[in-house]
Structures are given as structure tokens and as C-alpha cells.
Design a protein around this motif. Structure first.
Motif, PDB file in Angstrom:
ATOM      1  N   HIS A   1     -38.625   4.965 -12.844  1.00  0.00           N
ATOM      2  CA  HIS A   1     -38.878   4.893 -11.399  1.00  0.00           C
ATOM      3  C   HIS A   1     -39.477   6.222 -10.898  1.00  0.00           C
ATOM      4  O   HIS A   1     -39.992   6.994 -11.676  1.00  0.00           O
ATOM      5  CB  HIS A   1     -37.613   4.496 -10.638  1.00  0.00           C
ATOM      6  CG  HIS A   1     -36.946   3.278 -11.226  1.00  0.00           C
ATOM      7  ND1 HIS A   1     -37.470   2.018 -11.082  1.00  0.00           N
ATOM      8  CD2 HIS A   1     -35.845   3.150 -12.003  1.00  0.00           C
ATOM      9  CE1 HIS A   1     -36.687   1.153 -11.728  1.00  0.00           C
ATOM     10  NE2 HIS A   1     -35.712   1.809 -12.292  1.00  0.00           N
TER      11      HIS A   1
ATOM     12  N   GLY B   1     -36.096   2.469  -7.519  1.00  0.00           N
ATOM     13  CA  GLY B   1     -35.143   1.868  -8.459  1.00  0.00           C
ATOM     14  C   GLY B   1     -33.929   1.354  -7.710  1.00  0.00           C
ATOM     15  O   GLY B   1     -34.007   1.035  -6.526  1.00  0.00           O
ATOM     16  N   ALA B   2     -32.811   1.310  -8.405  1.00  0.00           N
ATOM     17  CA  ALA B   2     -31.588   0.775  -7.795  1.00  0.00           C
ATOM     18  C   ALA B   2     -31.064   1.733  -6.730  1.00  0.00           C
ATOM     19  O   ALA B   2     -31.268   2.944  -6.812  1.00  0.00           O
ATOM     20  CB  ALA B   2     -30.532   0.566  -8.874  1.00  0.00           C
TER      21      ALA B   2
ATOM     22  N   GLU C   1     -31.955   5.458  -7.698  1.00  0.00           N
ATOM     23  CA  GLU C   1     -31.851   5.599  -9.158  1.00  0.00           C
ATOM     24  C   GLU C   1     -32.802   6.684  -9.666  1.00  0.00           C
ATOM     25  O   GLU C   1     -32.476   7.416 -10.602  1.00  0.00           O
ATOM     26  CB  GLU C   1     -32.187   4.248  -9.809  1.00  0.00           C
ATOM     27  CG  GLU C   1     -32.109   4.254 -11.322  1.00  0.00           C
ATOM     28  CD  GLU C   1     -32.560   2.938 -11.942  1.00  0.00           C
ATOM     29  OE1 GLU C   1     -32.879   2.002 -11.170  1.00  0.00           O
ATOM     30  OE2 GLU C   1     -32.618   2.851 -13.175  1.00  0.00           O
TER      31      GLU C   1
ATOM     32  N   HIS D   1     -32.411   5.378 -17.353  1.00  0.00           N
ATOM     33  CA  HIS D   1     -32.111   4.571 -16.168  1.00  0.00           C
ATOM     34  C   HIS D   1     -30.702   4.901 -15.669  1.00  0.00           C
ATOM     35  O   HIS D   1     -29.928   5.550 -16.376  1.00  0.00           O
ATOM     36  CB  HIS D   1     -32.200   3.075 -16.507  1.00  0.00           C
ATOM     37  CG  HIS D   1     -33.576   2.624 -16.869  1.00  0.00           C
ATOM     38  ND1 HIS D   1     -34.419   1.984 -15.990  1.00  0.00           N
ATOM     39  CD2 HIS D   1     -34.279   2.759 -18.027  1.00  0.00           C
ATOM     40  CE1 HIS D   1     -35.569   1.729 -16.585  1.00  0.00           C
ATOM     41  NE2 HIS D   1     -35.517   2.174 -17.829  1.00  0.00           N
TER      42      HIS D   1
ATOM     43  N   ALA E   1     -27.436   2.993 -13.128  1.00  0.00           N
ATOM     44  CA  ALA E   1     -27.009   1.787 -12.414  1.00  0.00           C
ATOM     45  C   ALA E   1     -25.598   1.964 -11.907  1.00  0.00           C
ATOM     46  O   ALA E   1     -24.819   2.761 -12.448  1.00  0.00           O
ATOM     47  CB  ALA E   1     -27.084   0.567 -13.328  1.00  0.00           C
TER      48      ALA E   1
ATOM     49  N   SER F   1     -23.551  -0.774 -11.563  1.00  0.00           N
ATOM     50  CA  SER F   1     -22.695  -1.790 -12.185  1.00  0.00           C
ATOM     51  C   SER F   1     -22.400  -1.422 -13.632  1.00  0.00           C
ATOM     52  O   SER F   1     -23.147  -0.683 -14.272  1.00  0.00           O
ATOM     53  CB  SER F   1     -23.383  -3.155 -12.117  1.00  0.00           C
ATOM     54  OG  SER F   1     -24.599  -3.108 -12.819  1.00  0.00           O
ATOM     55  N   GLY F   2     -21.318  -1.981 -14.145  1.00  0.00           N
ATOM     56  CA  GLY F   2     -20.933  -1.706 -15.518  1.00  0.00           C
ATOM     57  C   GLY F   2     -20.242  -0.356 -15.630  1.00  0.00           C
ATOM     58  O   GLY F   2     -19.939   0.301 -14.632  1.00  0.00           O
ATOM     59  N   SER F   3     -20.015   0.035 -16.865  1.00  0.00           N
ATOM     60  CA  SER F   3     -19.346   1.316 -17.076  1.00  0.00           C
ATOM     61  C   SER F   3     -19.913   1.986 -18.313  1.00  0.00           C
ATOM     62  O   SER F   3     -20.346   1.326 -19.253  1.00  0.00           O
ATOM     63  CB  SER F   3     -17.841   1.113 -17.239  1.00  0.00           C
ATOM     64  OG  SER F   3     -17.576   0.349 -18.389  1.00  0.00           O
TER      65      SER F   3
ATOM     66  N   HIS G   1     -25.229   2.225 -21.281  1.00  0.00           N
ATOM     67  CA  HIS G   1     -25.810   0.988 -21.811  1.00  0.00           C
ATOM     68  C   HIS G   1     -27.065   1.353 -22.604  1.00  0.00           C
ATOM     69  O   HIS G   1     -27.974   1.972 -22.050  1.00  0.00           O
ATOM     70  CB  HIS G   1     -26.184   0.029 -20.674  1.00  0.00           C
ATOM     71  CG  HIS G   1     -25.095  -0.176 -19.659  1.00  0.00           C
ATOM     72  ND1 HIS G   1     -25.333  -0.367 -18.314  1.00  0.00           N
ATOM     73  CD2 HIS G   1     -23.751  -0.198 -19.795  1.00  0.00           C
ATOM     74  CE1 HIS G   1     -24.191  -0.512 -17.675  1.00  0.00           C
ATOM     75  NE2 HIS G   1     -23.208  -0.411 -18.543  1.00  0.00           N
TER      76      HIS G   1
ATOM     77  N   PHE H   1     -30.273  -0.084 -24.652  1.00  0.00           N
ATOM     78  CA  PHE H   1     -31.064  -1.303 -24.813  1.00  0.00           C
ATOM     79  C   PHE H   1     -32.261  -1.036 -25.706  1.00  0.00           C
ATOM     80  O   PHE H   1     -32.970  -0.043 -25.532  1.00  0.00           O
ATOM     81  CB  PHE H   1     -31.569  -1.814 -23.461  1.00  0.00           C
ATOM     82  CG  PHE H   1     -30.506  -2.482 -22.640  1.00  0.00           C
ATOM     83  CD1 PHE H   1     -30.262  -3.831 -22.771  1.00  0.00           C
ATOM     84  CD2 PHE H   1     -29.747  -1.756 -21.750  1.00  0.00           C
ATOM     85  CE1 PHE H   1     -29.273  -4.448 -22.027  1.00  0.00           C
ATOM     86  CE2 PHE H   1     -28.755  -2.348 -20.999  1.00  0.00           C
ATOM     87  CZ  PHE H   1     -28.517  -3.703 -21.129  1.00  0.00           C
TER      88      PHE H   1
ATOM     89  N   THR I   1     -33.293  -6.210 -24.519  1.00  0.00           N
ATOM     90  CA  THR I   1     -33.860  -6.663 -23.253  1.00  0.00           C
ATOM     91  C   THR I   1     -35.378  -6.610 -23.308  1.00  0.00           C
ATOM     92  O   THR I   1     -35.952  -6.021 -24.234  1.00  0.00           O
ATOM     93  CB  THR I   1     -33.343  -5.782 -22.088  1.00  0.00           C
ATOM     94  OG1 THR I   1     -33.684  -6.392 -20.838  1.00  0.00           O
ATOM     95  CG2 THR I   1     -33.949  -4.386 -22.123  1.00  0.00           C
TER      96      THR I   1
ATOM     97  N   LEU J   1     -38.202  -5.035 -21.404  1.00  0.00           N
ATOM     98  CA  LEU J   1     -38.479  -4.001 -20.396  1.00  0.00           C
ATOM     99  C   LEU J   1     -39.937  -3.571 -20.562  1.00  0.00           C
ATOM    100  O   LEU J   1     -40.303  -3.048 -21.620  1.00  0.00           O
ATOM    101  CB  LEU J   1     -37.528  -2.819 -20.621  1.00  0.00           C
ATOM    102  CG  LEU J   1     -37.496  -1.736 -19.553  1.00  0.00           C
ATOM    103  CD1 LEU J   1     -36.939  -2.278 -18.250  1.00  0.00           C
ATOM    104  CD2 LEU J   1     -36.630  -0.577 -20.014  1.00  0.00           C
ATOM    105  N   PRO J   2     -40.766  -3.810 -19.557  1.00  0.00           N
ATOM    106  CA  PRO J   2     -42.211  -3.641 -19.734  1.00  0.00           C
ATOM    107  C   PRO J   2     -42.649  -2.324 -20.366  1.00  0.00           C
ATOM    108  O   PRO J   2     -43.414  -2.342 -21.323  1.00  0.00           O
ATOM    109  CB  PRO J   2     -42.748  -3.791 -18.314  1.00  0.00           C
ATOM    110  CG  PRO J   2     -41.767  -4.674 -17.633  1.00  0.00           C
ATOM    111  CD  PRO J   2     -40.433  -4.330 -18.230  1.00  0.00           C
TER     112      PRO J   2
ATOM    113  N   GLU K   1     -29.226   3.458 -20.066  1.00  0.00           N
ATOM    114  CA  GLU K   1     -28.806   3.258 -18.671  1.00  0.00           C
ATOM    115  C   GLU K   1     -27.431   3.903 -18.487  1.00  0.00           C
ATOM    116  O   GLU K   1     -26.472   3.522 -19.149  1.00  0.00           O
ATOM    117  CB  GLU K   1     -28.743   1.776 -18.321  1.00  0.00           C
ATOM    118  CG  GLU K   1     -28.432   1.546 -16.846  1.00  0.00           C
ATOM    119  CD  GLU K   1     -28.476   0.078 -16.474  1.00  0.00           C
ATOM    120  OE1 GLU K   1     -29.352  -0.328 -15.698  1.00  0.00           O
ATOM    121  OE2 GLU K   1     -27.629  -0.687 -16.981  1.00  0.00           O
TER     122      GLU K   1
END
Lengths: 244, 204
Positions: free
Chosen positions: B8, B14-15, B32, B85, B87, B89-91, B94, B96, B145, B147-148, B161
Motif C-alpha cells: 500500500h 490499505g486496511a 495499514e 502487510h 491487519a 484481524s487474526g493474531s 500470517h 502467505f 493466496t 496476491l497480484p 501479514e
């Protein structure tokens, strides 16, 4: 004494008012007739109450990045497209609940349509634009992203794989989401991936003939769901299946 | 060379990450892009100090096109690329890897699936990052995932993330994204993993 010209003007205005009143009354009548005609053309058959059946939903959990199979009893229509919409609607209703582990506002109304189409070209299924929805082989025994156990990062053991040819009768599900759903979806790699993955997995669990999923938002292609997960790809449902 | 892609930036925030996870007081939110740039700067310093050459896709709050990010990574001929990244949410962390199917190298690769030739090495890199993060006592979630930007990178690439650190109940936040100690632990673990990756890559 009222001047002559005022009498003429008053008479003209009176006539014009009466004419306008008549015209408006006729327009109202015509609009009313059109409305009645429209009502007559709508289906009058009462919707059938489908019998309740068990549907398997792959429900996402943000806390551990997993997808857990959950069986729900739902009245499912026979038409596969309508069936897919009902099942996905229930899935999104769970996400819209206040205590959801994967909170996404919107609920069932976020699924505008689900179209099922025959997979157009077997070769197209294995071309470079087809993506796995997310390999569940990376985590632990649960489906989804999963937590690896220390000492078990068997990530590098994934063998190069050729995309498997699609079986005969395979279908492509086109899931048309509402713009409000995409606009209000929490932004993040994990949360967006889980939403996509759970939709693909739920479709596969309930409609095994659906092997590919494509997403639209308000009928248009959209780059990402909420800034991360690519929505321009065709996703393979096989990669969102629960691990045995 | 290691490429750090702070996701971003500029027009793309971003988020939105609400407090207390963010720097600001509860109720306010931060973008984000702020956290990804902070992590990129911190990680770049650690890697440079260890003698690793670092290329970044952005150094400030500027808009960088997704294709441009992949171009920067591909031109750098990097041994590792991290897309950073953040975020709410989650913990924990992450990790990917691109979900594109692995493929043999070809003379001309499709732009949108250029990662196909490197995805096996990307999985190995994710495994190494995972080990280092677990060793640092951080919770890790692994996944694949589409992711472009990452899908178009030809280097071993992993999207990282960063989510708030939570307690055993997975709900109570114990360290928010703005927590300097948490950021330092994450950056330190990533730097250690990249150092190990570099040393393994040098071995015959």
C-alpha cells in the motif's frame, strides 16, 4: 366594473386549468393501468417450501486461520443455482452474526446471484490464469491456513503439480457479490483469503460438480475483494476441500 | 539482494487498523500503509547492518503500482522478496505463499503467474521464516493466496501479514501493531531467517 381583458384572461386560465386537470386525470389512469398490467405479468405461483436438508458449510475462523466444516439443516431448493445461493447466504449469515469468529457484515443479502455454467474449455482450466484457492496442506489437521507445529514445516515438500484436468460435467460457479459486501469487508490478507476459501469450499461440499469459482462484484470484475485477495482469477474448489 | 515491499502507500491506505492495536488512542484508526512502512524501515536497518543488500519498493508514503512493485523485485534478481502487510484481524504473523501452481522455468513467463517457477523455493523460504518466528515465540499462521504483486514476482516471495499478538484466548490483545517491542521481535526474527536463507543459498 371588471375590464373586458381581465374577463378574457380569467376565462382562458379557467379553460387551461380544466384541460390540465383532465390531462392529469388521464395520465393517472394510464399509469394505474400500466401498474395493473405489470402485476398481472408477475408470477402468481406461490414459492414452494423446500424440504430441509443437511448442508455442509466451511466456516472460517480468524483466530487460527482455519476452516471448520459445520453441518446446518436448511430448506434447499432443487435448482443448483438457487441451492448454491441459499447455502452461501447461510454462510454469510454466520459471518454477519455478532459473535462470529470471522466477522463480515452483510449476510445473505450479499450474494446477489450465483450462476452455474459448464466449464468452457478443459484446456482453459489448466492455463496460467487458474489459481488454487489456498492450499490446505500447509497447516495442521484442520482445513485452511492453519498453524504449523514446531518442527513440522513441511512447506518445502510440496511437489510441482500439473493442474488436474476437469472431470466431465464440471461447472464454473459465478458468484456475484454486492458492492456493499466488498466495500464493508474487513481488509487483510488472511480475512479476505478465508472468505474466498470458505465460499469455494462450501460450494464444493454441497455441489461437487462445481470445480471452479469466479467472483464478480455488482456484475463487474473487481481487482481485489478489499485490497488484497485477487478477484480476477478463477479459483479451483479442489484446493479448498477439507483435509481427510 | 533482499527486496522489501511495504504494501500500500500514498493513495492506497490499505486496511484501517483501530486502536488500541494502532499507535493512536482507542477509537482512532491508522492506515495499514503506516505499519508496513515502519516494519520495512526497521527490517531494512537490521538486514543492512548484517551486510545484506536491500532493495525497497517504497521509502515514504508514495503510491506504487502493483506491477511496479513486481518489476522492482524482478529487476533486482533477488534471493528473497517479502511483501509486508498488517491487519487487525487474526493474531501473530500470517505467512502467505502464492497459490499459483508450480511450473518449470520457461523462456517467457506469463506476467500474472511469473511466481510459478519460484513457488517451490517460496515455500521453502516460508518454512524458514516460520521456524524463526516460532523460535521468537510468535504465533504463526501459514497459507496460500492469490496476491497480484507476489504472483508476478520471479524471486522466492512470501507475503508477511503482521496482526496483533493475542493471549491464549485469541481475543485479548497483548501487543498491538504499534508496540515497538513487538515490531522489533518480528523484524528480528525475519532478519534472522533471511540471514540463514542467504547463507544456505551461498552453499554449493
Amino acid at each position: 366594473v371588471i375590464p373586458r381583458y381581465q374577463t378574457v384572461v380569467f376565462s382562458v386560465l379557467l379553460v387551461v386549468s380544466i384541460v390540465m386537470g383532465v390531462v392529469l386525470w388521464q395520465l393517472r389512469e394510464r399509469a394505474h393501468q400500466r401498474l395493473l398490467a405489470g402485476e398481472e405479468s408477475t408470477p402468481t405461483q406461490a414459492p414452494e417450501v423446500a424440504p430441509a436438508e443437511n448442508a455442509t458449510l466451511l466456516v472460517a475462523n480468524d483466530s487460527d486461520g482455519s476452516l471448520l466444516a459445520q453441518v446446518q439443516s436448511l430448506p434447499l431448493p432443487q435448482d443448483p443455482g438457487a441451492r448454491a445461493r441459499v447455502v452461501l447466504g447461510k454462510l454469510l449469515d454466520l459471518y454477519a452474526a455478532p459473535d462470529a469468529n470471522h466477522p463480515v457484515p452483510g449476510g445473505a443479502a450479499s450474494i446477489a446471484q450465483v450462476f452455474l455454467l459448464p466449464v468452457p474449455d478443459q484446456n482453459a482450466a489448466s492455463n496460467s490464469s487458474t489459481f488454487a484457492a489456498g492450499r490446505p496442506t500447509l497447516g495442521n489437521s484442520k482445513t485452511g491456513l492453519g498453524h504449523p507445529r514446531p518442527g513440522e514445516p513441511d512447506l518445502a515438500t510440496t511437489e510441482p503439480r500439473e493442474p488436474s484436468p476437469q472431470p466431465p460435467g464440471s461447472q464454473l460457479a459465478v458468484v456475484n457479490l454486492t458492492g456493499a459486501f466488498a466495500a464493508n469487508h474487513p481488509s487483510g490478507l488472511e480475512t479476505e483469503t478465508l472468505t474466498v476459501l470458505s465460499i469455494c469450499g462450501t460450494l464444493r461440499a454441497n455441489l461437487p460438480s462445481v470445480t471452479q469459482v469466479r467472483f464478480l462484484v455488482d456484475g463487474q470484475q473487481r481487482a481485489t475483494l478489499a485490497g488484497h485477495a485477487d478477484l480476477t482469477r478463477i479459483y479451483l474448489t479442489a484446493d479448498a476441500a477439507p483435509q481427510q | 539482494v533482499v527486496v522489501l515491499d511495504a504494501a500500500h502507500g500514498g493513495d492506497d491506505p490499505g486496511a484501517r487498523i483501530k486502536g488500541p492495536a494502532g499507535h493512536g488512542p482507542e477509537g482512532q484508526s491508522q492506515a495499514e500503509k503506516t505499519f508496513t512502512l515502519a516494519l520495512s524501515v526497521r527490517l531494512r536497518s537490521l538486514l543492512t547492518a548484517r551486510g545484506i543488500q536491500v532493495v525497497t519498493t517504497r521509502e515514504s508514503d508514495t503510491t506504487v503500482d502493483l506491477n511496479r512493485r513486481a518489476e522492482v523485485a524482478n529487476h533486482a534478481n533477488a534471493r528473497a522478496c517479502l511483501s509486508l502487510h498488517a491487519a487487525e484481524s487474526g493474531s501473530g504473523i500470517h505467512l502467505f505463499v502464492s497459490s499459483v501452481a508450480p511450473a518449470e522455468p520457461e523462456r517467457f513467463a506469463a506476467w500474472k503467474t511469473a511466481q510459478a517457477t519460484s513457488v517451490t523455493r517460496s515455500l521453502a523460504l516460508a518454512g524458514m521464516l516460520n521456524s524463526a518466528l516460532l523460535h521468537a515465540g510468535l504465533a504463526v499462521t501459514l497459507g496460500r493466496t492469490a496476491l497480484p504483486a507476489v504472483d508476478s514476482m520471479t524471486c522466492p516471495a512470501v507475503a508477511v501479514e503482521m496482526a496483533p499478538e493475542r493471549g491464549p484466548d485469541k481475543k485479548m490483545v497483548t501487543a498491538g501493531l504499534g508496540n515497538a517491542d513487538y515490531q522489533a521481535r518480528v523484524a528480528g526474527a525475519l532478519a534472522a531467517a533471511l540471514l540463514e536463507w542467504q547463507s544456505e543459498a551461498r552453499q554449493p
